[in-house]
Design an enzyme around this catalytic site. Structure first.
Site, mmCIF file in Angstrom:
data_model
loop_
_atom_site.group_PDB
_atom_site.id
_atom_site.type_symbol
_atom_site.label_atom_id
_atom_site.label_comp_id
_atom_site.label_asym_id
_atom_site.label_seq_id
_atom_site.Cartn_x
_atom_site.Cartn_y
_atom_site.Cartn_z
ATOM 1 N N CYS A 77 0.822 -1.210 0.000
ATOM 2 C CA CYS A 77 0.000 0.000 0.000
ATOM 3 C C CYS A 77 0.861 1.268 0.000
ATOM 4 O O CYS A 77 0.375 2.335 -0.361
ATOM 5 C CB CYS A 77 -0.985 -0.012 1.162
ATOM 6 N N HIS A 78 2.146 1.145 0.347
ATOM 7 C CA HIS A 78 3.031 2.302 0.285
ATOM 8 C C HIS A 78 3.241 2.778 -1.150
ATOM 9 O O HIS A 78 3.659 3.903 -1.372
ATOM 10 C CB HIS A 78 4.383 1.991 0.945
ATOM 11 N N GLU A 88 12.801 1.375 -2.555
ATOM 12 C CA GLU A 88 12.453 0.868 -3.875
ATOM 13 C C GLU A 88 12.901 1.795 -5.009
ATOM 14 O O GLU A 88 12.635 1.531 -6.175
ATOM 15 C CB GLU A 88 10.938 0.629 -3.952
#
Length: 188
Positions: free
Chosen positions: A153-154, A180
């Site tokens: 959900c990030h 990421e």
């Protein structure tokens, strides 16, 4: 009987848990025979106890600490590899028992289609599940996500480029997006 042995008893719902130290603080990982069922941010003693009480109530079984139980051992390895930067995708069985309906539909779509190092807007995710105009409902689904980090959900952000909200706190969201490569690492 060992906690791993308790996990193996047939005919009963079993919930096993452990806490893993990460770059974003301690994460509580909980699993059933079906798979990973819950990830909880900031798992200090008080947060952990509240989460375990909630799990016992929702799943009808008293959670047992058992880091060596098969579903947890693999989850620990994959979470540690993710934070080490050597794993981009989680390949874990998931137990969706804590979420249903629209929220489950949105989270399954997120888990299957929004890859490491990419982001999606709340409205775009609503479109993907056939509910155009449901951006706020998608935001609520993200807030209800029982499996954050693993169900990423990030990676859901605002259409105008804003970072959006996050149940684990905005600093945690920034850290995950920086890990990421979506956001630059903070200067200090």
């Amino acid at each position: 009987m060992s906690s791993e042995g308790q996990y193996e008893r047939q005919g009963e719902q079993q919930v096993v848990w452990t806490v893993v130290g990460t770059d974003i603080g301690p994460l509580l990982l909980a699993a059933t025979r079906e798979g990973l069922v819950n990830v909880v941010f900031h798992a200090t003693d008080a947060v952990r106890e509240q989460a375990l009480t909630r799990l016992a109530s929702r799943l009808g079984a008293e959670p047992v600490e058992a880091p060596g139980a098969p579903p947890l051992a693999e989850a620990i390895r994959q979470v540690e590899a993710y934070f080490a930067g050597t794993r981009k995708d989680f390949e874990l069985p998931l137990d969706w028992a804590l979420i249903s309906g629209f929220n489950r539909q949105v989270l399954r779509e997120l888990a299957s289609s929004v890859q490491y190092g990419t982001v999606v807007g709340y409205g775009d995710l609503a479109d993907r599940v056939g509910q155009p105009g449901a951006a706020q409902a998608v935001g609520a689904a993200m807030g209800a996500n029982p499996l954050p980090v693993v169900v990423p959900c990030h990676r859901v952000v605002e259409r105008d480029g804003g970072i959006g909200g996050f149940g684990g706190g905005l600093e945690t969201k920034r850290t995950l997006l920086a890990l990421e490569g979506v956001l630059p690492q903070p200067l200090f």
